[in-house]
Design a protein around this motif. Structure first.
Motif, PDB file in Angstrom:
ATOM      1  N   UNK A  47       0.837  -1.190   0.000  1.00  0.00           N
ATOM      2  CA  UNK A  47       0.000   0.000   0.000  1.00  0.00           C
ATOM      3  C   UNK A  47       0.874   1.243   0.000  1.00  0.00           C
ATOM      4  N   UNK A  48       0.413   2.288  -0.671  1.00  0.00           N
ATOM      5  CA  UNK A  48       1.103   3.576  -0.607  1.00  0.00           C
ATOM      6  C   UNK A  48       0.074   4.615  -0.187  1.00  0.00           C
ATOM      7  N   UNK A  49       0.316   5.255   0.965  1.00  0.00           N
ATOM      8  CA  UNK A  49      -0.600   6.308   1.431  1.00  0.00           C
ATOM      9  C   UNK A  49       0.111   7.652   1.416  1.00  0.00           C
ATOM     10  N   UNK A  50      -0.693   8.681   1.449  1.00  0.00           N
ATOM     11  CA  UNK A  50      -0.158  10.033   1.469  1.00  0.00           C
ATOM     12  C   UNK A  50      -1.221  10.972   0.961  1.00  0.00           C
ATOM     13  N   UNK A 226      -5.577  -0.483   5.015  1.00  0.00           N
ATOM     14  CA  UNK A 226      -5.642  -1.445   6.125  1.00  0.00           C
ATOM     15  C   UNK A 226      -6.306  -2.743   5.673  1.00  0.00           C
ATOM     16  N   UNK A 227      -7.371  -2.618   4.875  1.00  0.00           N
ATOM     17  CA  UNK A 227      -8.089  -3.797   4.401  1.00  0.00           C
ATOM     18  C   UNK A 227      -7.267  -4.601   3.403  1.00  0.00           C
ATOM     19  N   UNK A 228      -6.548  -3.897   2.542  1.00  0.00           N
ATOM     20  CA  UNK A 228      -5.934  -4.573   1.395  1.00  0.00           C
ATOM     21  C   UNK A 228      -4.479  -4.970   1.580  1.00  0.00           C
ATOM     22  N   UNK A 229      -3.686  -4.123   2.234  1.00  0.00           N
ATOM     23  CA  UNK A 229      -2.238  -4.248   2.090  1.00  0.00           C
ATOM     24  C   UNK A 229      -1.590  -5.093   3.181  1.00  0.00           C
ATOM     25  N   UNK A 230      -0.435  -5.696   2.838  1.00  0.00           N
ATOM     26  CA  UNK A 230       0.410  -6.376   3.819  1.00  0.00           C
ATOM     27  C   UNK A 230       1.399  -5.382   4.414  1.00  0.00           C
ATOM     28  N   UNK A 231       1.992  -4.585   3.540  1.00  0.00           N
ATOM     29  CA  UNK A 231       2.947  -3.567   3.977  1.00  0.00           C
ATOM     30  C   UNK A 231       2.511  -2.233   3.412  1.00  0.00           C
ATOM     31  N   UNK A 232       3.007  -1.163   4.027  1.00  0.00           N
ATOM     32  CA  UNK A 232       2.603   0.157   3.567  1.00  0.00           C
ATOM     33  C   UNK A 232       3.802   1.105   3.556  1.00  0.00           C
ATOM     34  N   UNK A 233       3.808   1.988   2.561  1.00  0.00           N
ATOM     35  CA  UNK A 233       4.767   3.084   2.493  1.00  0.00           C
ATOM     36  C   UNK A 233       3.996   4.378   2.688  1.00  0.00           C
ATOM     37  N   UNK A 234       4.491   5.243   3.550  1.00  0.00           N
ATOM     38  CA  UNK A 234       3.836   6.538   3.770  1.00  0.00           C
ATOM     39  C   UNK A 234       4.650   7.599   3.040  1.00  0.00           C
ATOM     40  N   UNK A 235       3.998   8.342   2.142  1.00  0.00           N
ATOM     41  CA  UNK A 235       4.717   9.356   1.363  1.00  0.00           C
ATOM     42  C   UNK A 235       4.257  10.750   1.735  1.00  0.00           C
ATOM     43  N   UNK A 236       5.224  11.677   1.708  1.00  0.00           N
ATOM     44  CA  UNK A 236       4.912  13.072   1.938  1.00  0.00           C
ATOM     45  C   UNK A 236       5.901  13.921   1.154  1.00  0.00           C
ATOM     46  N   UNK A 237       5.375  14.858   0.399  1.00  0.00           N
ATOM     47  CA  UNK A 237       6.208  15.779  -0.383  1.00  0.00           C
ATOM     48  C   UNK A 237       7.276  15.046  -1.186  1.00  0.00           C
ATOM     49  N   UNK A 238       6.861  13.964  -1.821  1.00  0.00           N
ATOM     50  CA  UNK A 238       7.767  13.281  -2.737  1.00  0.00           C
ATOM     51  C   UNK A 238       8.748  12.321  -2.100  1.00  0.00           C
TER      52      UNK A 238
END
Lengths: 266, 245
Positions: A47-50, A226-238
């Motif tokens: 997952x990638x959030x931001x 939360x529903x879909x991902x095993x791992x997540x990356x949090x991105x902010x301003x590139x």
């Protein structure tokens, strides 16, 4: 050793499917991406959030070879390609994407011809990959729509006559028609009613469980990740500010921005 | 039913060695560091049941979640011996942790994460399906455990999203315990259970213990599992010692 330093994988066997390193992109003075790295292992969901403008969708478009960074490398562990995929010419990129990478966009207009039949939209992907027999095209389009839980009695309707949830199912069918090695999802349920969103997520989850498709899903909605991902990356301003297992990042966020994001949600 | 492909669970073999484990939470918006625990050390062997004790808020659940790596520790090691060697859960790569959770480490809480449109029996069968068990066989076992925990037959095909808290918890337990892990973490699993389900749970835990599963548990009413407990670990407000009983 700080505990935030995690070791290299030791137990997981085989190579990662996707590796991106040192990705940077500027639009004039605006930094879109800066020193971004990503690794995705076969069968997992990253997952990638931001927030808007964090660079998450730009990164996903690069995974789909629609965009090229100023610097950085991208490899996929597939037998027919080697080296940095950003070095491929347009024709080779198109072939690779058609055969190996599926994508579902937030806006169905980006992924579908709204006036053509839904089955035709799915079949087009198969045509690009070289299938020419009409009966096979139709049968495989039908199967992909069925797996995407699209009502088959409407397969000849054009997407413009369908609801938002059904349009996303047509995009999904098109994306998975060739059993891609990598499925990219760019805010696939944003803009759908909550109940429809749950059904589309459930279809994705089912696909993931039955076929172990490797996925990268971009969303600003933590619930979707939360529903879909095993791992997540949090991105902010590139930049990637934090990365980890989904439950860890959401229950014990380390970076001030992630803490803000998680607490805003709860 | 120990899984031979994962390596036998030898009674008495060390499964978990926790050394100097510490956890605190850095709350950036408050500019504060919330202390949970430090200097936690203990050893857990196959077939052993360790009960975590201590007053409310002392960090018992936090310790379980730190071992599971839902929380990142500040210091220390969590050496876990498994079928493919020995891994420090405090520092292992995320993908390795994910792999161990699928095969070797179970976590039972009082909360079920139900998904829309997934039937109770499918939720319960899922861990077996992921482990490669054929669909029919997995469903048969799932139904057996649903029945054992007292979920009525006409609910098996229904979606647990609409169940009461107690019925959801039974589905949750059936799912969590269907595939014996090497290490099982139990966070108040008896909360909101009726008497019959509680008895079924204790019986299942006794079977798992006999099969060599190592367990660490937090129980609101420890009397429920008194017969299973080998040792307890008292968490105090600041420091911790391993207390053998």
């Amino acid at each position: 050793m700080s505990v935030l330093d995690r070791l290299a994988p030791e137990l997981i066997t085989g190579a990662p499917l996707l590796v991106m390193q040192g990705i940077a992109k500027r639009y004039g003075p605006v930094v879109a991406l800066e020193d971004v790295a990503a690794t995705v292992w076969p069968g997992e969901v990253l997952g990638i959030v931001g927030e808007s403008g964090s660079g998450k969708s730009t990164l996903l478009r690069m995974m789909n070879l629609e965009d090229t960074p100023d610097t950085g490398t991208y490899t996929l562990a597939l037998p027919e390609v080697a080296g940095n995929l950003f070095d491929l010419d347009r024709f080779a990129r198109r072939q690779l994407c058609a055969r190996r990478i599926g994508i579902v966009y937030q806006n169905p207009h980006q992924g579908l011809l709204m006036g053509h039949s839904s089955s035709g939209n799915v079949a087009e992907r198969l045509l690009v990959a070289g299938e020419r027999r009409f009966a096979t095209l139709r049968a495989r389009a039908r199967e992909a729509l069925d797996v995407s839980e699209f009502p088959l009695n409407r397969m000849d309707d054009p997407p413009r006559l369908l609801s938002g949830g059904m349009q996303q199912r047509v995009q999904l069918a098109k994306a998975i028609a060739l059993e891609p090695a990598l499925l990219l999802l760019d805010e696939p349920t944003t803009g759908l009613d909550v109940s429809v969103q749950a059904l589309v997520l459930d279809t994705l989850k089912r696909l993931q469980r039955d076929r172990a498709i490797t996925m990268v899903i971009v969303s600003h909605d933590l619930g979707v990740i939360r529903t879909m991902a095993d791992r997540v990356m949090v991105m902010r301003r590139g930049r990637v500010v934090e990365e980890g297992l989904v439950d860890q990042v959401f229950q014990d966020p380390q970076h001030p921005y992630t803490q803000e994001l998680v607490h805003a949600k709860l | 039913m120990p899984n031979s492909e994962r390596g036998a669970m030898v009674p008495g073999a060390v499964v978990l060695q926790v050394e100097g484990l510490a956890k605190s939470f850095q709350m950036h918006h408050l500019g504060q560091n919330l202390h949970a625990f430090d200097h936690v050390s203990f050893t857990l062997r196959a077939g052993e049941f360790l009960l975590l004790k201590g007053p409310n808020g002392v960090g018992k659940s936090t310790l379980l979640r730190t071992i599971y790596r839902s929380y990142l520790p500040q210091a220390g090691h969590v050496w876990f011996s498994h079928g493919a060697g020995r891994t420090d859960l405090a520092h292992a790569a995320d993908v390795d942790i994910a792999l161990l959770r699928r095969r070797e480490i179970g976590f039972v809480t009082q909360f079920l994460i139900a998904r829309p449109r997934v039937a109770a029996e499918d939720i319960v069968a899922e861990p077996l399906r992921k482990a490669g068990v054929a669909a029919e066989d997995a469903l048969e076992q799932a139904r057996h455990w649903l029945a054992t925990f007292g979920v009525k037959r006409d609910l098996w095909r229904a979606y647990p999203t609409s169940f009461s808290g107690g019925e959801q918890q039974k589905v949750n337990l059936a799912r969590a315990l269907i595939l014996p892990p090497r290490l099982l973490l139990l966070d108040e699993p008896t909360a909101s259970l009726d008497v019959g389900a509680r008895a079924a749970l204790v019986a299942r835990l006794a079977d798992l213990k006999a099969a060599g599963v190592a367990m660490i548990g937090v129980f609101h009413h420890p009397g429920d599992v008194a017969a299973l407990v080998d040792r307890d670990l008292m968490l105090m407000a600041k420091e911790v010692d391993d207390v053998a009983v």
